[in-house]
Design a protein around this motif. Structure first.
Motif, PDB file in Angstrom:
ATOM      1  N   ASP A 179       0.864  -1.187   0.000  1.00 54.99           N
ATOM      2  CA  ASP A 179       0.000   0.000   0.000  1.00 54.99           C
ATOM      3  C   ASP A 179       0.894   1.228   0.000  1.00 54.99           C
ATOM      4  OD1 ASP A 179      -1.824   1.996   0.278  1.00 54.99           O
ATOM      5  OD2 ASP A 179      -2.748   1.242   2.115  1.00 54.99           O
ATOM      6  N   LEU A 180       1.057   1.815  -1.179  1.00 56.20           N
ATOM      7  CA  LEU A 180       1.924   2.985  -1.360  1.00 56.20           C
ATOM      8  C   LEU A 180       1.098   4.198  -1.774  1.00 56.20           C
ATOM      9  CD1 LEU A 180       4.654   1.019  -3.336  1.00 56.20           C
ATOM     10  CD2 LEU A 180       4.931   1.914  -1.018  1.00 56.20           C
ATOM     11  N   SER A 181      -0.168   4.196  -1.396  1.00 55.84           N
ATOM     12  CA  SER A 181      -1.046   5.311  -1.742  1.00 55.84           C
ATOM     13  C   SER A 181      -0.537   6.597  -1.111  1.00 55.84           C
ATOM     14  CB  SER A 181      -2.480   5.030  -1.281  1.00 55.84           C
ATOM     15  OG  SER A 181      -2.524   4.680   0.090  1.00 55.84           O
ATOM     16  N   TYR A 182      -0.598   7.671  -1.880  1.00 57.72           N
ATOM     17  CA  TYR A 182      -0.220   9.025  -1.461  1.00 57.72           C
ATOM     18  C   TYR A 182       1.296   9.204  -1.244  1.00 57.72           C
ATOM     19  CZ  TYR A 182      -5.215   9.675  -0.781  1.00 57.72           C
ATOM     20  OH  TYR A 182      -6.576   9.759  -0.977  1.00 57.72           O
ATOM     21  N   VAL A 183       2.100   8.197  -1.544  1.00 58.37           N
ATOM     22  CA  VAL A 183       3.552   8.332  -1.384  1.00 58.37           C
ATOM     23  C   VAL A 183       4.106   9.249  -2.473  1.00 58.37           C
ATOM     24  CG1 VAL A 183       5.762   7.102  -1.490  1.00 58.37           C
ATOM     25  CG2 VAL A 183       3.825   6.110  -0.243  1.00 58.37           C
ATOM     26  N   ASP A 184       5.078  10.071  -2.116  1.00 65.34           N
ATOM     27  CA  ASP A 184       5.694  11.008  -3.059  1.00 65.34           C
ATOM     28  C   ASP A 184       7.028  10.438  -3.549  1.00 65.34           C
ATOM     29  OD1 ASP A 184       6.656  13.116  -4.518  1.00 65.34           O
ATOM     30  OD2 ASP A 184       6.396  14.623  -2.945  1.00 65.34           O
ATOM     31  N   PHE A 185       7.050   9.977  -4.808  1.00 64.08           N
ATOM     32  CA  PHE A 185       8.273   9.435  -5.429  1.00 64.08           C
ATOM     33  C   PHE A 185       8.919  10.455  -6.374  1.00 64.08           C
ATOM     34  CE2 PHE A 185       5.729   5.550  -4.659  1.00 64.08           C
ATOM     35  CZ  PHE A 185       6.662   4.713  -4.070  1.00 64.08           C
ATOM     36  N   SER A 186       8.477  11.686  -6.374  1.00 60.62           N
ATOM     37  CA  SER A 186       8.924  12.665  -7.367  1.00 60.62           C
ATOM     38  C   SER A 186      10.447  12.715  -7.483  1.00 60.62           C
ATOM     39  CB  SER A 186       8.393  14.051  -7.002  1.00 60.62           C
ATOM     40  OG  SER A 186       6.986  14.070  -7.025  1.00 60.62           O
ATOM     41  N   TYR A 187      10.910  12.779  -8.727  1.00 66.55           N
ATOM     42  CA  TYR A 187      12.331  12.925  -9.079  1.00 66.55           C
ATOM     43  C   TYR A 187      13.173  11.689  -8.722  1.00 66.55           C
ATOM     44  CZ  TYR A 187      10.461  17.632  -8.862  1.00 66.55           C
ATOM     45  OH  TYR A 187       9.651  18.736  -9.005  1.00 66.55           O
ATOM     46  N   ALA A 188      12.535  10.608  -8.290  1.00 67.70           N
ATOM     47  CA  ALA A 188      13.271   9.403  -7.912  1.00 67.70           C
ATOM     48  C   ALA A 188      13.679   8.594  -9.140  1.00 67.70           C
ATOM     49  CB  ALA A 188      12.421   8.537  -6.986  1.00 67.70           C
ATOM     50  N   CYS A 189      14.677   7.733  -8.958  1.00 66.46           N
ATOM     51  CA  CYS A 189      15.069   6.782  -9.994  1.00 66.46           C
ATOM     52  C   CYS A 189      14.382   5.457  -9.673  1.00 66.46           C
ATOM     53  CB  CYS A 189      16.588   6.600 -10.026  1.00 66.46           C
ATOM     54  SG  CYS A 189      17.142   5.502 -11.354  1.00 66.46           S
ATOM     55  N   LEU A 190      13.440   5.067 -10.515  1.00 64.89           N
ATOM     56  CA  LEU A 190      12.620   3.880 -10.272  1.00 64.89           C
ATOM     57  C   LEU A 190      12.763   2.871 -11.411  1.00 64.89           C
ATOM     58  CD1 LEU A 190       9.369   5.752  -9.134  1.00 64.89           C
ATOM     59  CD2 LEU A 190      11.116   4.752  -7.655  1.00 64.89           C
ATOM     60  N   LYS A 191      13.931   2.823 -12.009  1.00 64.37           N
ATOM     61  CA  LYS A 191      14.145   1.907 -13.126  1.00 64.37           C
ATOM     62  C   LYS A 191      13.922   0.457 -12.693  1.00 64.37           C
ATOM     63  CE  LYS A 191      17.391   4.556 -15.977  1.00 64.37           C
ATOM     64  NZ  LYS A 191      18.735   4.567 -16.587  1.00 64.37           N
ATOM     65  N   SER A 192      13.136  -0.249 -13.484  1.00 67.47           N
ATOM     66  CA  SER A 192      12.907  -1.680 -13.293  1.00 67.47           C
ATOM     67  C   SER A 192      12.306  -2.025 -11.934  1.00 67.47           C
ATOM     68  CB  SER A 192      14.216  -2.466 -13.482  1.00 67.47           C
ATOM     69  OG  SER A 192      14.776  -2.211 -14.748  1.00 67.47           O
ATOM     70  N   VAL A 193      11.595  -1.091 -11.324  1.00 66.65           N
ATOM     71  CA  VAL A 193      10.911  -1.385 -10.059  1.00 66.65           C
ATOM     72  C   VAL A 193       9.667  -2.224 -10.351  1.00 66.65           C
ATOM     73  CG1 VAL A 193       9.655  -0.392  -8.093  1.00 66.65           C
ATOM     74  CG2 VAL A 193      11.789   0.644  -8.871  1.00 66.65           C
ATOM     75  N   PHE A 194       9.383  -3.162  -9.460  1.00 75.46           N
ATOM     76  CA  PHE A 194       8.268  -4.091  -9.623  1.00 75.46           C
ATOM     77  C   PHE A 194       7.120  -3.615  -8.740  1.00 75.46           C
ATOM     78  CE2 PHE A 194       6.591  -8.599  -9.102  1.00 75.46           C
ATOM     79  CZ  PHE A 194       6.177  -8.709 -10.413  1.00 75.46           C
TER      80      PHE A 194
END
Length: 302
Positions: free
Chosen positions: A150-165
């Motif tokens: 449950d990652l609702s409302y999480v702020d990932f802005s500007y992150a590196c999320l390459k190949s995240v599942f």
């Protein structure tokens, strides 16, 4: 041919390669697939009058893997390039279970073969999301398995999320502004009202994802798979959907003003009441069966 007997033999000619199977195999494991619909008994399919084969105009190279998946539920062991080819076929036949299985295999291979310098682990993420306001802005989370969280409302802005599942994760109202999420997997994830403004999602897999009212303005969606995704009322202004697969996607009421659709597959997509001003639909690879009732087409090229 009306397929009503589950044990009856079906003869298939897939681009010149011939296969024999049963109605039961084609309909049970993936009941929502195109193959299940063809042989469910609800439709009449054309057979060759001489030999009884049903012709499907696709490359038959990987169809044996399709049949083995339908029989056994096992993803075959292939080279990475062949997985890409099989994924394209799975998307065409709308085999969402196989699409998810290929995603799992590719994600595991990435973990084994890449030494990604991530700043947090899955355990760290689980601990963090117990707080009220969670921010992972600008962090490198590449390659992590964040499925079913449950990652609702999480702020990932500007992150590196390459190949995240992210498969089956709840990401409602999460922020992905300007992230680099190339090759990430969002199969069946909940992404309602998420913000992806300016994000790089090149090659990401989003089949079956819920993207209702999501903001994808100016996002790079080149080569993304949105097969069967829910994009109702999504904001896709000026998004780059070159080579994207939107087959069977629901884009009702979506805003695609100025979006790039070069070689995009919109076969069977629902574009009713969509805003398509300044969109070049002629560049799309396929619009076969797409619904355009009530769409705003002013200035669009057809």
């Amino acid at each position: 041919m009306c397929a009503t007997d589950c044990s009856s033999v079906v003869r298939l000619n897939i681009g010149g390669k011939k296969f024999c199977t049963t109605v039961d195999t084609l309909t049970q494991r993936e009941p929502d697939s195109m193959l299940a619909a063809m042989f469910s008994g609800r439709h009449t399919v054309s057979q060759d009058s001489n030999n009884g084969y049903v012709f499907v105009d696709r490359d038959g190279k990987h169809f044996r893997h399709i049949l083995n998946w339908l029989r056994d539920g096992v993803v075959p062991t292939l080279k990475d390039s062949e997985y890409s080819e099989l994924l394209r076929e799975a998307e065409y036949y709308q085999l969402l279970g196989l699409i998810a299985g290929i995603g799992d295999v590719l994600n595991n291979k990435r973990k084994e073969n890449e030494e990604l310098d991530t700043e947090l682990t899955r355990t760290d993420i689980i601990k963090c999301i117990q707080s009220e306001k969670v921010r992972f802005r600008g962090l490198n989370l590449s390659g992590l398995d964040l499925s079913k969280l449950d990652l609702s409302y999480v702020d990932f802005s500007y992150a590196c999320l390459k190949s995240v599942f992210f498969s089956r994760a709840n990401l409602q109202c999460a922020k992905f502004r300007d992230v680099d999420a190339e090759g990430s997997i969002f199969h069946n994830a909940s992404l309602r009202e998420c913000e992806f403004t300016g994000a790089n999602l090149r090659g990401a897999l989003l089949p079956g994802a819920n993207l209702q009212s999501a903001n994808l303005q100016d996002a790079c969606l080149v080569g993304c798979s949105f097969c069967g995704a829910d994009l109702r009322s999504a904001h896709l202004q000026a998004a780059d959907l070159t080579n994207a697969n939107l087959e069977g996607a629901n884009l009702e009421g979506a805003n695609l003003k100025g979006a790039k659709l070069s070689n995009a597959n919109l076969k069977g997509a629902n574009l009713q009441r969509a805003y398509l001003r300044q969109v070049n639909l002629r560049d799309a690879h396929s619009m076969e069966g797409a619904k355009l009732n009530g769409a705003n087409m002013m200035g669009a090229i057809r």
